[in-house]
Design a protein around this motif. Structure first.
Motif, PDB file in Angstrom:
ATOM      1  N   ARG A 298      -1.791  11.261 -12.101  1.00  0.00           N
ATOM      2  CA  ARG A 298      -2.275  11.573 -10.753  1.00  0.00           C
ATOM      3  C   ARG A 298      -1.732  10.631  -9.677  1.00  0.00           C
ATOM      4  NH1 ARG A 298      -6.408   9.100 -13.384  1.00  0.00           N
ATOM      5  NH2 ARG A 298      -7.502   7.409 -12.312  1.00  0.00           N
ATOM      6  N   LYS A 299      -1.513   9.365 -10.026  1.00  0.00           N
ATOM      7  CA  LYS A 299      -1.012   8.408  -9.028  1.00  0.00           C
ATOM      8  C   LYS A 299       0.423   8.711  -8.621  1.00  0.00           C
ATOM      9  CE  LYS A 299      -4.151   4.951  -8.485  1.00  0.00           C
ATOM     10  NZ  LYS A 299      -4.781   4.246  -9.601  1.00  0.00           N
ATOM     11  N   ASP A 300       1.194   9.310  -9.524  1.00  0.00           N
ATOM     12  CA  ASP A 300       2.602   9.571  -9.247  1.00  0.00           C
ATOM     13  C   ASP A 300       2.861  10.966  -8.701  1.00  0.00           C
ATOM     14  OD1 ASP A 300       3.881   7.088 -10.147  1.00  0.00           O
ATOM     15  OD2 ASP A 300       2.955   7.612 -12.048  1.00  0.00           O
TER      16      ASP A 300
ATOM     17  N   SER B 276      -4.052   9.760   0.495  1.00  0.00           N
ATOM     18  CA  SER B 276      -3.855   9.882  -0.957  1.00  0.00           C
ATOM     19  C   SER B 276      -2.711  10.842  -1.261  1.00  0.00           C
ATOM     20  CB  SER B 276      -5.109  10.415  -1.636  1.00  0.00           C
ATOM     21  OG  SER B 276      -6.206   9.634  -1.315  1.00  0.00           O
TER      22      SER B 276
ATOM     23  N   GLY C 117      -1.379   7.068  -1.276  1.00  0.00           N
ATOM     24  CA  GLY C 117      -2.426   6.060  -1.187  1.00  0.00           C
ATOM     25  C   GLY C 117      -2.068   4.869  -0.317  1.00  0.00           C
TER      26      GLY C 117
ATOM     27  N   MET D 135       3.357   3.807  -3.760  1.00  0.00           N
ATOM     28  CA  MET D 135       3.511   4.243  -5.145  1.00  0.00           C
ATOM     29  C   MET D 135       4.431   3.314  -5.912  1.00  0.00           C
ATOM     30  SD  MET D 135       3.662   8.332  -4.737  1.00  0.00           S
ATOM     31  CE  MET D 135       4.471   8.232  -3.169  1.00  0.00           C
TER      32      MET D 135
END
Lengths: 264, 214
Positions: free
Chosen positions: A92-94, B192, B196, B200
């Motif tokens: 999800r972060k990428d 986000s 965010g 990243m």
């Protein structure tokens, strides 16, 4: 500056592997989504593999949540979802790097006071040096015929210009897939038409929510979401017609002053 | 737009942002304990000369003084009433000089240069796992969203008047707060969606993609 960069670099190896050439860029297997006890989406199984896919459904049907699953803004609470071959929860972060998101209201999306700063932000997010990011943002704006907007405060732009800036700010991150959540709702007809042509010219895959069926007619596929599930899925001509018929039937069945039953 | 930066190429524009901020801090500290009217008058003179060096239109740049006058007069009157007009004059004059000097830095420094200059101050935050970009991002968000909230307030006032409300009312404050919170939710999502607040992790794949195109 170097201190936190190096810290970020050390986590490089943990990055999830994406397959950007995958035939299906999204693979839903019995996906469900619950938010504070309420079921928003349930038991969705489908694969997205067309160049441009439209999404229709009434307000509250879950289509906004559906597209938010695609770039990691929401995570499925059941089932399995793969985006470009990677697990949507683990990655999800990428996900924002490969899946861009254009929101309904540009004023909710543009983060920086001026156009060039907002466009440069995406590159800085990818680890680009501040000054280089700004230079590339200016080049990118002139490449897209918007160099005259570079120094302008976003607050002073027209709605169409604002939405163009939001799209460019996403494009500069070179996503493979772009999500658009009713991108034309604040635009006049001319601005909507022009942005539609702009989107058509892009190589990126597109998933777009729209309340205006005419914007989806030339898409490759339309998915109809209802009450958190898949109501219908297929060629735009057929699905948009069925959706329109359904709306007319519901409105007729409800009567003029019957606000209790049916949707409003 | 509340960004007061005035584009230009004067020597003050060309000075590095960090230098200007440090000079401003030193002068402010020096003047803080200064009560001598001649000294403060001289400081005002120097300030005016600095504004003059901005070139044509410099008088207009001094508009900040006008908004300071009421406060300066209150300070003067307060000290006057307690029996020390001279001290009052010094306090008021000091306020005008400090604010005008600070305004000069704002006028001649781009927001991104200003943020880049203060970012090192936040670097110790990374010891606690917080990116030093977060505070500067917060500043940027305030500048971006003050005009947006102003628009929201105008829209609420219109809605209030359209339904027969008189001019303006405190009653639009609660809905304004609710709208501000909703806006904050949307902006958090938007942030986000672009990776965010702290950016990243650069992966090898992304870097390769980055270089092969554009």
């Amino acid at each position: 500056m170097t201190f936190w960069r190096s810290k970020r670099a050390s986590t490089q190896d943990k990055a999830v592997a994406f397959d950007l050439e995958a035939a299906s860029y999204a693979r839903f297997e019995n996906v469900g989504l619950e938010i504070s006890g309420r079921t928003i989406l349930q038991d969705l199984s489908l694969q997205l593999n067309q160049q441009r896919i439209g999404l229709v459904g009434l307000n509250g049907s879950g289509k906004s949540s559906f597209v938010r699953l695609l770039n990691g803004l929401r995570q499925p609470t059941s089932g399995r979802l793969e985006i470009f071959g990677a697990d949507a929860v683990a990655a999800r972060k990428d996900l924002p790097r490969h899946v861009g998101f254009v929101f309904q209201n540009p004023d909710h999306q543009a983060i920086f006071p001026t156009v060039e700063e907002d466009v440069a932000f995406g590159l800085r997010q990818l680890g680009e040096d501040d000054r280089l990011a700004l230079e590339q943002a200016r080049d990118f704006l002139s490449l897209h015929g918007a160099s005259h907007l570079a120094q302008r405060p976003i607050a002073e732009l027209s709605e169409g210009q604002k939405q163009l800036v939001c799209i460019l700010a996403v494009l500069i991150m070179q996503p493979s897939l772009i999500i658009l959540d009713e991108p034309y709702s604040s635009l006049d007809a001319l601005a909507a038409r022009r942005l539609h042509a702009k989107l058509e010219s892009l190589p990126q895959k597109i998933v777009m929510i729209s309340h205006d069926p005419s914007q989806l007619e030339d898409f490759d596929r339309v998915v109809w979401i209802e009450a958190g599930g898949l109501r219908a899925d297929g060629a735009p001509g057929e699905i948009l017609k069925a959706y329109d018929d359904d709306i007319r039937a519901k409105a007729a069945a409800a009567g003029v002053d019957d606000w209790d039953r049916g949707h409003l | 737009m509340i960004s007061l930066y005035h584009p230009g190429t004067s020597w003050l524009h060309r000075l590095p942002a960090g230098g200007k901020l440090i000079a401003l801090a030193v002068v402010s500290l020096a003047l803080m304990s200064q009560t001598s009217l001649p000294m403060l008058g001289a400081a005002l003179g120097v300030t005016l000369v600095l504004y003059r060096s901005l070139g044509p239109g410099w008088v207009g740049r001094l508009a900040v003084i006008r908004s300071l006058l009421p406060l300066a007069l209150v300070l003067l009157a307060f000290h006057g009433l307690t029996g020390d007009w001279l001290l009052g004059a010094a306090v008021a004059l000091r306020l005008v000089v400090l604010m005008t000097l600070a305004n000069l830095v704002t006028l001649t420094t781009r927001m991104d240069a200003m943020l880049a200059a203060v970012e090192p101050l936040f670097r110790p935050l990374s010891l606690f796992g917080i990116s030093p970009r977060v505070p500067s991002l917060a500043v940027v968000l305030v500048i971006r969203f003050v005009p947006v909230l102003h628009q929201v307030q105008l829209a609420l006032r219109e809605a209030w008047q359209a339904r027969g409300g008189r001019k303006s009312s405190w009653r639009i404050v609660p809905p304004l707060i609710i709208q501000a919170l909703k806006l904050a939710d949307h902006v958090a999502d938007a942030l986000s969606a672009r990776g965010g607040a702290s950016g990243m992790v650069p992966s090898s794949g992304a870097m390769a993609r980055q270089t092969e195109s554009v």
